[in-house]
Design a protein around this motif. Sequence first.
Motif, mmCIF file in Angstrom:
data_model
loop_
_atom_site.group_PDB
_atom_site.id
_atom_site.type_symbol
_atom_site.label_atom_id
_atom_site.label_comp_id
_atom_site.label_asym_id
_atom_site.label_seq_id
_atom_site.Cartn_x
_atom_site.Cartn_y
_atom_site.Cartn_z
ATOM 1 N N GLU A 212 2.455 -3.051 8.424
ATOM 2 C CA GLU A 212 4.148 -1.928 9.053
ATOM 3 C C GLU A 212 4.768 -1.094 7.870
ATOM 4 O O GLU A 212 4.684 -1.934 7.020
ATOM 5 N N VAL A 213 5.013 0.397 7.813
ATOM 6 C CA VAL A 213 6.182 0.435 7.075
ATOM 7 C C VAL A 213 6.935 -0.132 6.675
ATOM 8 O O VAL A 213 7.602 -0.405 7.461
ATOM 9 N N GLY B 187 0.747 -0.915 0.000
ATOM 10 C CA GLY B 187 -0.192 -0.166 0.173
ATOM 11 C C GLY B 187 0.828 1.076 -0.330
ATOM 12 O O GLY B 187 1.773 1.064 0.716
ATOM 13 N N LEU B 188 0.098 2.509 0.262
ATOM 14 C CA LEU B 188 0.636 3.815 -0.147
ATOM 15 C C LEU B 188 0.042 4.553 0.035
ATOM 16 O O LEU B 188 -1.153 4.492 -0.502
ATOM 17 N N ARG B 189 0.526 5.052 1.198
ATOM 18 C CA ARG B 189 -0.156 6.082 1.987
ATOM 19 C C ARG B 189 0.230 7.448 2.262
ATOM 20 O O ARG B 189 1.650 7.248 1.899
ATOM 21 N N GLY C 272 13.117 3.700 -1.365
ATOM 22 C CA GLY C 272 13.711 2.579 -0.415
ATOM 23 C C GLY C 272 12.673 2.144 -0.251
ATOM 24 O O GLY C 272 11.594 2.267 0.533
ATOM 25 N N LEU C 273 13.791 0.341 -0.131
ATOM 26 C CA LEU C 273 12.691 -0.163 1.209
ATOM 27 C C LEU C 273 13.882 -1.048 2.113
ATOM 28 O O LEU C 273 14.950 -0.587 1.472
ATOM 29 N N ALA D 135 9.508 4.435 10.976
ATOM 30 C CA ALA D 135 10.296 3.661 10.470
ATOM 31 C C ALA D 135 10.870 4.612 9.111
ATOM 32 O O ALA D 135 11.528 3.265 8.476
ATOM 33 N N LEU D 136 10.692 4.974 9.530
ATOM 34 C CA LEU D 136 11.107 5.996 7.953
ATOM 35 C C LEU D 136 12.533 5.883 7.911
ATOM 36 O O LEU D 136 13.623 5.847 7.212
#
Length: 185
Positions: free
Chosen positions: A77-78, A12-14, A99-100, A23-24
């Motif tokens: 989860e992000v 998902g994208l939000r 980026g993952l 998380a980022l």
Amino acid sequence: MRPVEISGKRLGLREVTPADVDALHAVYGDPATTEHLPFDPRTREEVEEIVAEAIESAGVQPRRLYVLAVTDLDGGEVIGVARLHIEADHPHSAEIGLGLRPDHWGRGIGTDLIRLLLTFGFKHLRLHRIWGARSPANTAAQLAMLVAGMVEEGRIRHHVRVNGSWRDSIVHSALEDEWEGQRDT
């Protein structure tokens, strides 16, 4: 402002929120993740600034910058960050970046994420051209872009300065009339 929230098969994208900073930071602050990106790992404070700028840009009209949290649909989860920047002089063209977290590498997530960004750009934003640049050494990004339907266009020599030296970038793009409807997200 209408918040972005779209889903694919696995992702998902939000819109990012202040609650996403940790998380980022797991993405932006990780040396393995940023190895092929045009910047060094970010501090937590720098990630807080990125999130604040993303939230501010979400309210600007016309909106040109989308910084989105990438979520795993199974657990919510992000697991990453996606960026789409519409060019001011060419409002039908946008650059993407992503980026993952490394623990999600090697499972096709990058390809899924690029497909989701292309769907968002072409179907929701009505863009004509979407492009992204990668480090020549980042063969995983090369594969993800090609499998997602992007075409390798060429090399920009000495495009970015990283760790005190110049690095080339390889540009990939997708065009709406070539891509539209050919991929499921």
